[in-house]
Design a protein around this motif. Sequence first.
Motif, mmCIF file in Angstrom:
data_model
loop_
_atom_site.group_PDB
_atom_site.id
_atom_site.type_symbol
_atom_site.label_atom_id
_atom_site.label_comp_id
_atom_site.label_asym_id
_atom_site.label_seq_id
_atom_site.Cartn_x
_atom_site.Cartn_y
_atom_site.Cartn_z
ATOM 1 N N PRO A 71 13.630 -4.289 -11.766
ATOM 2 C CA PRO A 71 12.681 -4.211 -12.329
ATOM 3 C C PRO A 71 13.211 -3.529 -14.550
ATOM 4 C CG PRO A 71 14.265 -2.283 -11.442
ATOM 5 C CD PRO A 71 14.686 -3.982 -11.351
ATOM 6 N N ASN A 72 12.350 -3.144 -15.226
ATOM 7 C CA ASN A 72 12.914 -3.455 -16.648
ATOM 8 C C ASN A 72 12.970 -1.405 -16.477
ATOM 9 O OD1 ASN A 72 10.570 -3.981 -18.023
ATOM 10 N ND2 ASN A 72 9.537 -2.409 -18.909
ATOM 11 N N GLU A 128 11.432 0.933 -3.774
ATOM 12 C CA GLU A 128 11.255 0.198 -4.669
ATOM 13 C C GLU A 128 10.244 0.679 -5.489
ATOM 14 O OE1 GLU A 128 10.108 -4.162 -2.552
ATOM 15 O OE2 GLU A 128 9.992 -2.670 -0.978
ATOM 16 N N ASP A 129 9.981 -0.522 -6.705
ATOM 17 C CA ASP A 129 8.729 -0.319 -7.656
ATOM 18 C C ASP A 129 7.741 -0.775 -7.424
ATOM 19 O OD1 ASP A 129 10.796 1.185 -9.750
ATOM 20 O OD2 ASP A 129 11.466 -0.944 -9.899
ATOM 21 N N ARG A 130 7.073 -0.391 -6.630
ATOM 22 C CA ARG A 130 5.898 -0.552 -6.384
ATOM 23 C C ARG A 130 5.251 -0.114 -6.807
ATOM 24 N NH1 ARG A 130 6.996 -2.300 -1.013
ATOM 25 N NH2 ARG A 130 8.205 -1.388 0.471
ATOM 26 N N VAL A 131 4.056 -0.824 -7.306
ATOM 27 C CA VAL A 131 2.708 -0.648 -7.402
ATOM 28 C C VAL A 131 2.278 0.730 -6.658
ATOM 29 C CG1 VAL A 131 0.299 -1.287 -7.743
ATOM 30 C CG2 VAL A 131 2.463 -2.787 -8.247
ATOM 31 N N ILE A 132 1.479 1.499 -7.358
ATOM 32 C CA ILE A 132 0.942 2.860 -7.544
ATOM 33 C C ILE A 132 -0.208 2.626 -6.808
ATOM 34 C CG2 ILE A 132 0.547 4.980 -8.574
ATOM 35 C CD1 ILE A 132 2.971 5.015 -10.046
ATOM 36 N N ARG A 133 -0.738 2.933 -5.732
ATOM 37 C CA ARG A 133 -1.924 2.425 -5.494
ATOM 38 C C ARG A 133 -2.907 3.823 -5.869
ATOM 39 N NH1 ARG A 133 -1.673 -2.405 -4.757
ATOM 40 N NH2 ARG A 133 0.489 -2.774 -3.093
ATOM 41 N N VAL A 176 -2.011 6.427 -14.585
ATOM 42 C CA VAL A 176 -2.419 4.974 -14.703
ATOM 43 C C VAL A 176 -1.152 4.502 -15.146
ATOM 44 C CG1 VAL A 176 -3.837 3.599 -15.902
ATOM 45 C CG2 VAL A 176 -4.517 5.441 -14.281
ATOM 46 N N LEU A 177 -0.900 5.420 -16.865
ATOM 47 C CA LEU A 177 0.459 4.836 -17.936
ATOM 48 C C LEU A 177 1.330 4.243 -16.325
ATOM 49 C CD1 LEU A 177 -0.080 6.997 -20.389
ATOM 50 C CD2 LEU A 177 -0.286 4.919 -20.673
ATOM 51 N N GLY A 178 1.711 4.815 -15.713
ATOM 52 C CA GLY A 178 3.168 5.610 -14.330
ATOM 53 C C GLY A 178 2.566 4.327 -14.087
ATOM 54 N N SER A 179 1.343 3.752 -12.942
ATOM 55 C CA SER A 179 1.609 2.395 -12.877
ATOM 56 C C SER A 179 2.133 0.811 -13.668
ATOM 57 C CB SER A 179 0.044 2.154 -12.071
ATOM 58 O OG SER A 179 -0.644 1.856 -12.852
ATOM 59 N N PHE A 180 1.815 1.118 -15.199
ATOM 60 C CA PHE A 180 2.182 0.285 -15.920
ATOM 61 C C PHE A 180 2.894 0.690 -17.014
ATOM 62 C CE2 PHE A 180 -2.521 -0.576 -15.125
ATOM 63 C CZ PHE A 180 -2.339 -2.289 -15.035
ATOM 64 N N LEU A 181 4.026 1.146 -16.035
ATOM 65 C CA LEU A 181 5.847 1.833 -16.714
ATOM 66 C C LEU A 181 5.790 2.456 -17.935
ATOM 67 C CD1 LEU A 181 7.020 -1.854 -15.721
ATOM 68 C CD2 LEU A 181 6.753 -0.064 -14.536
ATOM 69 N N PHE A 182 4.360 3.379 -17.782
ATOM 70 C CA PHE A 182 4.443 4.100 -18.911
ATOM 71 C C PHE A 182 5.221 5.746 -18.319
ATOM 72 C CE2 PHE A 182 2.479 1.554 -21.530
ATOM 73 C CZ PHE A 182 2.759 0.814 -22.721
ATOM 74 N N HIS A 213 3.551 -11.191 -22.189
ATOM 75 C CA HIS A 213 4.643 -10.081 -22.261
ATOM 76 C C HIS A 213 4.582 -8.474 -21.699
ATOM 77 C CE1 HIS A 213 5.028 -11.523 -26.253
ATOM 78 N NE2 HIS A 213 3.971 -11.395 -26.998
ATOM 79 N N LEU A 214 3.531 -9.226 -20.107
ATOM 80 C CA LEU A 214 4.403 -7.880 -19.122
ATOM 81 C C LEU A 214 4.877 -8.871 -18.219
ATOM 82 C CD1 LEU A 214 0.723 -7.538 -18.205
ATOM 83 C CD2 LEU A 214 1.464 -6.250 -19.424
ATOM 84 N N ASP A 215 5.813 -7.570 -17.990
ATOM 85 C CA ASP A 215 6.779 -8.095 -16.405
ATOM 86 C C ASP A 215 6.180 -8.412 -14.963
ATOM 87 O OD1 ASP A 215 6.291 -4.855 -15.685
ATOM 88 O OD2 ASP A 215 8.356 -4.722 -16.445
ATOM 89 N N MET A 216 6.732 -8.355 -14.041
ATOM 90 C CA MET A 216 6.173 -8.842 -13.071
ATOM 91 C C MET A 216 5.781 -7.624 -12.544
ATOM 92 S SD MET A 216 8.706 -11.340 -11.167
ATOM 93 C CE MET A 216 9.127 -12.844 -11.914
ATOM 94 N N ALA A 217 6.030 -6.081 -12.811
ATOM 95 C CA ALA A 217 5.860 -4.746 -12.243
ATOM 96 C C ALA A 217 4.772 -4.646 -12.699
ATOM 97 C CB ALA A 217 6.660 -4.055 -12.784
#
Length: 647
Positions: free
Chosen positions: A35-36, A298-303, A417-423, A464-468
């Motif tokens: 993860p990042n 896990e760093d799962r995508v927030i649904r 939403v920001l959290g789902s994009f790692l902010f 420039h986006l990581d996998m998550a």
Amino acid sequence: MLTLTQIGKRYGARVLFEDVSLAVNSGDRVAVVGPNGAGKSTLCSIILGHETPDSGTVALDRRASVGYLPQETFASSDESVLDLAIGVSPELVTLRGILTACERRGDTEGAAYHEAHTRYVELGGFGLEPKAKRVLKGLAFRESDFSRSARELSGGWVMRAHMARLLVMEPDLLMLDEPTNHLDLESLVWFQSYLASYPGAILMISHDRAFLNGLADTVVEIRGGRMRRYRGNYDSYLEQRAAREEQLIAAYKNQQAEIARLQRFVDRFGAKNTKATQAKSKAKQIERMEKIDAPEEEDRVIRIRFPQPPRSGLKVVALKGVHHAYGDAVVYRGIDYAAERGQRTVFVGPNGAGKSTLLKILAGVLPVQRGTRTLGHNVVVGYYSQNRVETLDPANTVLEEVQGIARPVPEVEARTVLGSFLFRRDDVFKRVGVLSGGEKSRLALVKLLLDPPNLLLMDEPTTHLDMASIDALIHALGQYKGTLLFISHDVYFIRSLATSVLHVSGGELRPYPGGYDYYLDRVGSASARAGLIAGGGARDGAVGGVGATAGGGKETGRERRRREAAERQVRSMARKGAQDELHRVEGEIMRLEARQKELAGILAQPETYQAGTDVVGINRELGTITARLVELGAEWHLAAEAVENLG
């Protein structure tokens, strides 16, 4: 070749690694994932000696050479592109300077020239230029670029020139940190193919799943301060990791159930004289257990549910008889195209075919020069490209930037939403001006997804986006009810979203009414990545002009198909011949370069000059190889041009 033993690294109270060990041997292809912020780039810095571990040791074979391509761009210099690619070591640069200076003075008989020439031959210097040109061309440099100063190039092209230098240098350990970020599709296909036969070890960090699947034979995961090694490529790693986590969860649950059972006995009978001894025994049994750690989260995508755009009419956008040219370079002559509500179409085709131009015309970013562009009822257009980050206000915080969109967004929704994009947590209070390029791309995507148009056009949205973050974007676009037209070279992203494909080539648009695998099957592509460039076979009808017969009249459909089939057969045979010649030349070059390196290594050993070795003979063979490599460089150039022209 490289051994890390019980490495530890922390920043203040934050532990990056603890007791991490890793061995990389010659020929290994190791992908580093996690993860990042897990410490992937820090691990590279420790290997390179740029950072010191708090504990543990780094051992690198003293004879091994190391080359590193970082994520960030290099500073530009006054060197030409070719000189930059050839400058594989300070000694070779110095020797080349001496030879050039002597040749300009006409002094090629003196001792200085002779010594420099001999050493330059020993180090394989004369084989560097044809090799460098071959690599530069593979990375999409034109011959006219070779003499250009690096200062004239954008950051991405400077990175390519440094990438070329590393490939020419051919270090024993090649370290690559997100190397695909600066490559267009055709360069990426070439680069991946080149690395497939690379003679040294490769240690790579990348968010590109197809790239890792095509190259990696080992995946090293850094997560929660620990490192785990998995055999196989990225898809294999995901399967093994999922199986391991299932086993770990089952073992953890079983142990917790056993602990709970024993503890209930202790709690119930610990105070009773008749059972006290048994209770103490069971309490000690709990203490002696080797506890299984709780499974990592896990760093799962927030649904989360993303807002949806207003519904458009069935016909969303249409082009009729559209022409477009850049000066004398004509891209399109009278093309027709239409998109309907709910389509998810990926545009594929070779570089320079006009995919981005078509997307901009559809978005209204480029005006229609001739013909018409018509939007359907209630259509709202949104266009996403990497330039979109320039619209962000650097003075705003991340949260302020998101809350500044036209649609009011409550703070809780914005932060989710920001959290789902790692902010996450305090990241939302960072100023936009201090964000990295990848973070700005993620922020621009969040703004677009929180107030989406019903016609969304996206040009390489995963760069420039990581996998998550890519997973989060796929999740968001998977819910999207509008019309999506996009360009991407991320095969995983395309397969996850595209329900139709449009092949763009030679001014023609050829639709394939199915997902990406359907398209690959129709065009008979050798690989999923190569399919993004190739295709456009005659099995599905083109959208565009109609051919003409030799007599000047219109062709019938059958005549056109026969003519196209004959032309394809001739072109295919010619292309195969050119490709065979190119492969022959490349094979001979690789064989001679390996022998050149071997002979130079022999001459570099002091014992060579003490054991009666035929040094003169070795130098003579080295000179013959060098001369042949120069000839092969010219042959390669001609063969590569033939393949390109027939492509």
